[in-house]
Motif scaffolding. Structure first.
Motif, PDB file in Angstrom:
ATOM      1  N   GLY A  84       0.800  -1.227   0.000  1.00  0.00           N
ATOM      2  CA  GLY A  84       0.000   0.000   0.000  1.00  0.00           C
ATOM      3  C   GLY A  84       0.824   1.264   0.000  1.00  0.00           C
ATOM      4  N   VAL A  85       2.101   1.181  -0.405  1.00  0.00           N
ATOM      5  CA  VAL A  85       2.992   2.346  -0.397  1.00  0.00           C
ATOM      6  C   VAL A  85       3.171   2.845  -1.829  1.00  0.00           C
ATOM      7  N   LEU A  86       2.858   4.130  -2.024  1.00  0.00           N
ATOM      8  CA  LEU A  86       2.994   4.739  -3.347  1.00  0.00           C
ATOM      9  C   LEU A  86       4.414   5.241  -3.573  1.00  0.00           C
ATOM     10  N   PRO A  87       4.837   5.361  -4.850  1.00  0.00           N
ATOM     11  CA  PRO A  87       6.154   5.952  -5.128  1.00  0.00           C
ATOM     12  C   PRO A  87       6.201   7.415  -4.693  1.00  0.00           C
ATOM     13  N   MET A  88       7.376   7.969  -4.636  1.00  0.00           N
ATOM     14  CA  MET A  88       7.562   9.345  -4.147  1.00  0.00           C
ATOM     15  C   MET A  88       7.077  10.389  -5.160  1.00  0.00           C
ATOM     16  N   LYS A  89       7.362  10.190  -6.449  1.00  0.00           N
ATOM     17  CA  LYS A  89       7.043  11.204  -7.460  1.00  0.00           C
ATOM     18  C   LYS A  89       5.553  11.145  -7.821  1.00  0.00           C
ATOM     19  N   THR A  90       4.958  12.329  -7.995  1.00  0.00           N
ATOM     20  CA  THR A  90       3.534  12.430  -8.328  1.00  0.00           C
ATOM     21  C   THR A  90       3.212  11.727  -9.639  1.00  0.00           C
ATOM     22  N   LYS A  91       4.091  11.873 -10.630  1.00  0.00           N
ATOM     23  CA  LYS A  91       3.874  11.239 -11.934  1.00  0.00           C
ATOM     24  C   LYS A  91       3.813   9.716 -11.782  1.00  0.00           C
ATOM     25  N   ASP A  92       4.722   9.155 -10.976  1.00  0.00           N
ATOM     26  CA  ASP A  92       4.750   7.698 -10.760  1.00  0.00           C
ATOM     27  C   ASP A  92       3.533   7.246  -9.954  1.00  0.00           C
ATOM     28  N   GLN A  93       3.119   8.064  -8.993  1.00  0.00           N
ATOM     29  CA  GLN A  93       1.923   7.741  -8.202  1.00  0.00           C
ATOM     30  C   GLN A  93       0.703   7.645  -9.116  1.00  0.00           C
ATOM     31  N   ARG A  94       0.601   8.618 -10.014  1.00  0.00           N
ATOM     32  CA  ARG A  94      -0.536   8.644 -10.932  1.00  0.00           C
ATOM     33  C   ARG A  94      -0.573   7.386 -11.810  1.00  0.00           C
ATOM     34  N   SER A  95       0.580   7.007 -12.370  1.00  0.00           N
ATOM     35  CA  SER A  95       0.593   5.844 -13.264  1.00  0.00           C
ATOM     36  C   SER A  95       0.270   4.559 -12.506  1.00  0.00           C
ATOM     37  N   VAL A  96       0.678   4.464 -11.235  1.00  0.00           N
ATOM     38  CA  VAL A  96       0.347   3.282 -10.426  1.00  0.00           C
ATOM     39  C   VAL A  96      -1.143   3.266 -10.099  1.00  0.00           C
ATOM     40  N   LEU A  97      -1.680   4.394  -9.663  1.00  0.00           N
ATOM     41  CA  LEU A  97      -3.094   4.443  -9.262  1.00  0.00           C
ATOM     42  C   LEU A  97      -4.046   4.216 -10.438  1.00  0.00           C
ATOM     43  N   LEU A  98      -3.663   4.679 -11.618  1.00  0.00           N
ATOM     44  CA  LEU A  98      -4.521   4.486 -12.786  1.00  0.00           C
ATOM     45  C   LEU A  98      -4.544   3.031 -13.271  1.00  0.00           C
ATOM     46  N   ALA A  99      -3.475   2.293 -12.971  1.00  0.00           N
ATOM     47  CA  ALA A  99      -3.364   0.939 -13.531  1.00  0.00           C
ATOM     48  C   ALA A  99      -3.489  -0.177 -12.506  1.00  0.00           C
ATOM     49  N   GLU A 100      -3.453   0.132 -11.220  1.00  0.00           N
ATOM     50  CA  GLU A 100      -3.320  -0.933 -10.205  1.00  0.00           C
ATOM     51  C   GLU A 100      -4.443  -1.957 -10.222  1.00  0.00           C
ATOM     52  N   PHE A 101      -5.638  -1.585 -10.602  1.00  0.00           N
ATOM     53  CA  PHE A 101      -6.754  -2.537 -10.587  1.00  0.00           C
ATOM     54  C   PHE A 101      -6.585  -3.626 -11.640  1.00  0.00           C
ATOM     55  N   ARG A 102      -5.661  -3.421 -12.584  1.00  0.00           N
ATOM     56  CA  ARG A 102      -5.429  -4.425 -13.639  1.00  0.00           C
ATOM     57  C   ARG A 102      -4.274  -5.375 -13.316  1.00  0.00           C
ATOM     58  N   TYR A 103      -3.717  -5.268 -12.119  1.00  0.00           N
ATOM     59  CA  TYR A 103      -2.542  -6.078 -11.779  1.00  0.00           C
ATOM     60  C   TYR A 103      -2.760  -6.836 -10.476  1.00  0.00           C
ATOM     61  N   SER A 104      -1.999  -7.934 -10.347  1.00  0.00           N
ATOM     62  CA  SER A 104      -2.040  -8.727  -9.123  1.00  0.00           C
ATOM     63  C   SER A 104      -0.660  -9.332  -8.898  1.00  0.00           C
ATOM     64  N   VAL A 105      -0.288  -9.486  -7.640  1.00  0.00           N
ATOM     65  CA  VAL A 105       0.979 -10.140  -7.293  1.00  0.00           C
ATOM     66  C   VAL A 105       0.647 -11.552  -6.818  1.00  0.00           C
ATOM     67  N   ILE A 106       1.170 -12.543  -7.525  1.00  0.00           N
ATOM     68  CA  ILE A 106       0.913 -13.944  -7.220  1.00  0.00           C
ATOM     69  C   ILE A 106       2.254 -14.651  -7.085  1.00  0.00           C
ATOM     70  N   ASN A 107       2.481 -15.270  -5.941  1.00  0.00           N
ATOM     71  CA  ASN A 107       3.763 -15.948  -5.661  1.00  0.00           C
ATOM     72  C   ASN A 107       4.959 -15.036  -5.948  1.00  0.00           C
ATOM     73  N   ASP A 108       4.850 -13.791  -5.499  1.00  0.00           N
ATOM     74  CA  ASP A 108       5.914 -12.786  -5.626  1.00  0.00           C
ATOM     75  C   ASP A 108       6.224 -12.357  -7.054  1.00  0.00           C
ATOM     76  N   LEU A 109       5.337 -12.636  -7.984  1.00  0.00           N
ATOM     77  CA  LEU A 109       5.508 -12.171  -9.358  1.00  0.00           C
ATOM     78  C   LEU A 109       4.320 -11.297  -9.744  1.00  0.00           C
ATOM     79  N   LEU A 110       4.595 -10.260 -10.545  1.00  0.00           N
ATOM     80  CA  LEU A 110       3.543  -9.344 -10.984  1.00  0.00           C
ATOM     81  C   LEU A 110       2.887  -9.882 -12.256  1.00  0.00           C
ATOM     82  N   TYR A 111       1.550  -9.970 -12.219  1.00  0.00           N
ATOM     83  CA  TYR A 111       0.758 -10.405 -13.368  1.00  0.00           C
ATOM     84  C   TYR A 111      -0.255  -9.332 -13.701  1.00  0.00           C
TER      85      TYR A 111
END
Length: 199
Positions: free
Chosen positions: A62-89
């Motif tokens: 639940g920790v966002l990156p420091m830069k606003t631009k990076d925060q935005r790109s994570v928040l806009l896309a996070e619902f399309r991703y999942s971490v399974i067995n320590d790998l990003l899908y």
């Protein structure tokens, strides 16, 4: 914590089963695994990749990156991703809807070119054209600007360029004389005759 991302509601066992399907195809992985595409290597490279690492940290902690631009790109896309067995899908709905969702492995940028080249030149891809190669890769993998990178790599494949039939007819070079750049460098003279004198 309250700022943890809202995940797609899929139970953990189903996620793991769906993700494992990517790894269970021996035909697909026989050539790829030889080139270092193991789960351990992918975990390491995903942590080195900025986008992957930012997304993993946000989804798991639940920790966002420091830069606003990076925060935005994570928040806009996070619902399309999942971490399974320590790998990003990436959670993906195929266009033909044979299944509701699938999980595609997110390939870090450091491994994308190698992956495309291995699949394109191996027994899996057998130098298929761009559309078929893209379809083959996108069923299991994804990364940013994937399609344009695949087009660029296949478009520069020496074997494909030599073997491909050109659909454009080669135009013949039609010039009567070589170009000249100095007046009277080349002169054309017609010799006709013998003519009778007119009256």
């Amino acid at each position: 914590p309250s700022n943890m991302p809202r995940r797609v509601m899929i139970d953990r066992a189903s996620q793991e089963d769906a993700a494992d399907k990517i790894w269970d195809d021996p035909f697909y992985w026989s050539d790829v695994a030889l080139e270092g595409f193991t789960r351990d290597n992918l975990r390491i490279e995903q942590r080195k990749d900025k986008f992957c690492n930012d997304m993993i940290i946000y989804i798991t902690k639940g920790v966002l990156p420091m830069k606003t631009k990076d925060q935005r790109s994570v928040l806009l896309a996070e619902f399309r991703y999942s971490v399974i067995n320590d790998l990003l899908y990436q959670i993906w709905s195929p266009p033909h809807h044979t299944v509701d969702i699938e999980f595609r492995l997110v390939v870090p940028q450091s491994m994308t070119e190698r992956l495309v080249r291995v699949i394109h030149t191996s027994g899996i891809g057998v130098h298929l054209g761009m559309t078929k190669t893209i379809s083959l890769i996108r069923t299991r993998f994804t990364w940013r600007r994937m399609v344009s990178q695949i087009r660029q790599i296949i478009g520069s494949c020496d074997i494909c360029l030599r073997a491909k039939n050109s659909h454009n007819l080669e135009k013949t070079h039609r010039t009567l004389f070589e170009l000249t750049y100095v007046p009277f460098e080349v002169m054309a003279v017609d010799f006709l005759g013998k003519f009778e004198l007119s009256k």
